[in-house]
Design an enzyme around this catalytic site. Structure first.
Site, PDB file in Angstrom:
ATOM      1  N   TYR A 116       4.231  -7.328   2.570  1.00 24.23           N
ATOM      2  CA  TYR A 116       3.843  -7.349   0.986  1.00 24.23           C
ATOM      3  C   TYR A 116       2.315  -7.039   0.961  1.00 24.23           C
ATOM      4  O   TYR A 116       1.553  -7.934   1.134  1.00 24.23           O
ATOM      5  CB  TYR A 116       4.293  -8.929   0.406  1.00 24.23           C
ATOM      6  CG  TYR A 116       4.102  -8.738  -0.774  1.00 24.23           C
ATOM      7  CD1 TYR A 116       3.075  -8.648  -1.664  1.00 24.23           C
ATOM      8  CD2 TYR A 116       5.340  -9.593  -1.415  1.00 24.23           C
ATOM      9  CE1 TYR A 116       3.146  -8.902  -2.985  1.00 24.23           C
ATOM     10  CE2 TYR A 116       5.512  -9.838  -2.901  1.00 24.23           C
ATOM     11  CZ  TYR A 116       4.153  -9.494  -3.837  1.00 24.23           C
ATOM     12  OH  TYR A 116       4.384  -9.726  -5.031  1.00 24.23           O
ATOM     13  N   TYR A 133       2.522   2.181  -5.074  1.00 28.34           N
ATOM     14  CA  TYR A 133       3.969   2.710  -5.637  1.00 28.34           C
ATOM     15  C   TYR A 133       4.165   1.855  -6.862  1.00 28.34           C
ATOM     16  O   TYR A 133       4.130   2.202  -7.946  1.00 28.34           O
ATOM     17  CB  TYR A 133       4.825   2.460  -4.557  1.00 28.34           C
ATOM     18  CG  TYR A 133       6.281   2.168  -4.672  1.00 28.34           C
ATOM     19  CD1 TYR A 133       7.066   2.983  -5.536  1.00 28.34           C
ATOM     20  CD2 TYR A 133       6.920   0.967  -4.273  1.00 28.34           C
ATOM     21  CE1 TYR A 133       8.415   2.643  -5.490  1.00 28.34           C
ATOM     22  CE2 TYR A 133       7.874   0.578  -4.356  1.00 28.34           C
ATOM     23  CZ  TYR A 133       9.006   1.394  -5.133  1.00 28.34           C
ATOM     24  OH  TYR A 133      10.135   1.185  -5.398  1.00 28.34           O
TER      25      TYR A 133
END
Ligand SMILES: [Zn+2]
Lengths: 140, 380
Positions: B279, B327
């Site tokens: 993450y 992204y």
């Protein structure tokens, strides 16, 4: 006391922390300390988070601390803080052991003057007639 | 503990129809698109779903909107890691017989929501942090990074953060769904404006609108479905604080518990992993997490990521989707880590596809480095 209306968020005191904020208003920094296990802790809780005893007391902190971590905030995270950047968000480690969040003040916004581990002293900012925030500044 | 390794499979993954800047769709529409797409990917219908896991909203609000009436429900909300943790919860529930087909769903209009997401004024953070402007991830994570710099060296840390930002962008350039696909140089990184020093803008994840969903089921059910099952080989969860000043050590995330546990359950070691998904709320999250997971020792992360080792063509594949940095990142990102890992393991990622990966480690972090879930996924 304060000249201009204070626009930043104020602390939402709770039953277990009313005393902490009352003492801050008197320009004193107080911590919870457990009589059973000896732990001093921040933030205030009526029950010791280490041993779960109710036998906890209040102690006055010396106000001495060291800088544990900091950030020079250039973009305010919420609209009211966008009007007061830059400011220094900090976590300090109190002489009594616990860490607490605060602002580092009375120092240039320059990494050359701000060193993790540096010695600090509490200073009290009366932000409204009712509320005082403990902040920290370099010693000396 | 019962040996649940390889007891369930991920059989469907998908994003919402659109991700990025999607002002014409609510968060719940993003949920619904992601769910519909994940169900289709799995070869199932909505009526097959009997387990329902989500975070951020009350579970029944989302389930009602989606027309789902689950017999197992879980609204674990410990930040963006929740959806990775949900894999373990789905595994436990399926093995206990509470459900057979579990949906993990997320939708968030992080960029375009009409009404801001509020914070409970009664929680300690509202009392002790908010008055000081210690609000939200950039301020908090940048403080943690200052601590790492103090312990392990400022220049060394800065180099590592820049390596991560630049390498992640290279992967995003190969992902048509990524929001940021322009090339990024090291100069671009260093010249980007300050957000909260030591963080530049390019240390920080995006803020997007996006949904994604994952479907988990039994091995028997999985074998009857069209896609190659992606096995859940290991899973672990842990949190050790909420507010940053209560974190035991700002350079060690809860991944120090979940990484080793998940690998042990899977019966594999760090060197077996072909793809690591971490993450990346911030470049620093990645640096601290690589160390905490145990890939290298404390303070060794900068060497681990040096010389664009994590970029396409490097020898340690990391965040091949382009991550939260380049992204998408709607606010809570964990489910998107799983989507990419599953697609890589199935061989569905086109230009950025790794060569025949068999094992992926996925680590989600939530809150203020507060919670993590780690899963090890694999294919036969
Ligand atoms: Zn005690």
């Amino acid at each position: 006391m304060t000249q201009q209306p204070y626009k930043l968020p104020l602390p939402n005191s709770q039953p277990e922390s009313d005393y902490y904020w009352e003492k801050a208003k008197a320009h004193e920094l107080w911590l919870r300390k457990c009589n059973e296990c000896g732990d001093a802790y921040f933030y205030p809780r009526d029950i010791c988070p280490n041993c779960y005893s109710n036998n906890v007391t209040w102690i006055q902190a010396s106000g001495k601390a060291t800088l544990y971590a900091y950030s020079i905030v250039e973009r305010g995270p919420t609209p009211p803080f966008r009007d007061v950047v830059p400011y220094i968000a900090a976590v300090v480690e109190l002489e009594e052991g616990p860490r607490m969040p605060t602002n580092l003040v009375d120092v240039p916004f320059d990494e050359e003057h701000i060193k993790v581990g540096m010695a600090l002293q509490v200073t009290f900012h009366d932000v409204t007639d009712e509320v005082t925030l403990p902040k920290f500044r370099p010693v000396g | 503990m019962a040996d649940l390794s390889k007891s369930v499979a991920i059989v469907g993954v998908a994003e919402s129809d659109e991700i990025g800047i999607v002002p014409n769709k609510s968060a719940l529409t993003l949920h619904m698109e992601a769910t519909r797409n994940a169900i289709a990917d799995a070869g199932l219908t909505v009526g097959d779903i009997d387990g329902f896991l989500t975070a951020g909203y009350w579970g029944y609000d989302v389930a009602e909107y989606l027309g789902i009436k689950p017999r197992y429900t879980d609204s674990t909300s410990v930040g963006g890691s929740s959806f990775v943790i949900d894999i373990a919860h789905a595994m436990a529930a399926i093995n206990a017989g509470y459900c057979e087909v579990a949906l993990i769903t997320h939708g968030q209009a992080g960029r375009s929501a009409r009404y801001p997401y509020g914070r409970d004024p009664n929680v300690p953070g509202a009392q002790y942090d908010t008055p000081y402007g210690i609000i939200g991830p950039p301020v908090n994570y940048s403080m943690a990074a200052s601590r790492y710099m103090h312990q392990y060296g400022e220049e060394r840390t800065r180099q590592a953060l820049s390596e991560i930002a630049v390498s992640t962008r290279k992967w995003a350039q190969m992902n048509p769904k990524a929001m940021m696909r322009d090339p990024m140089t090291f100069d671009d990184y260093h010249n980007s404006r300050w957000i909260a020093r030591p963080f530049h803008l390019l240390d920080c994840c995006l803020v997007t609108d996006a949904g994604a969903a994952v479907i988990v089921t039994t091995p028997e059910r999985a074998k009857s479905l069209p896609k190659k099952p992606v096995w859940v080989l290991g899973a672990a969860e842990y949190h050790d604080h909420s507010l940053l000043h209560q974190m035991p050590d700002m350079t060690v995330t809860p991944a120090h518990v979940t990484g080793p546990r998940a690998l042990e359950m899977a019966g594999v070691t760090h060197s077996d992993i072909d793809l690591t998904m971490i993450y990346d709320s911030f470049t620093y999250t990645v640096l601290a997490t690589i160390e905490s997971l145990g890939f290298c020792g404390p303070g060794e992360g900068p060497d681990w990521v040096a010389n664009q080792r994590t970029a396409p063509g490097g020898d340690w594949a990391l965040n091949t989707s382009g991550g939260g940095l380049s992204y998408t990142h709607p606010g809570m990102y964990g489910v998107f880590l799983i989507v990419e890992a599953v697609r890589q393991l199935r061989g569905e990622t086109g230009e950025r596809q790794l060569k025949d990966p068999k094992l992926s480690l996925v680590n989600g972090t939530g809150g203020l480095l507060s919670s993590t879930g780690t899963v090890v996924l694999g294919v036969d």
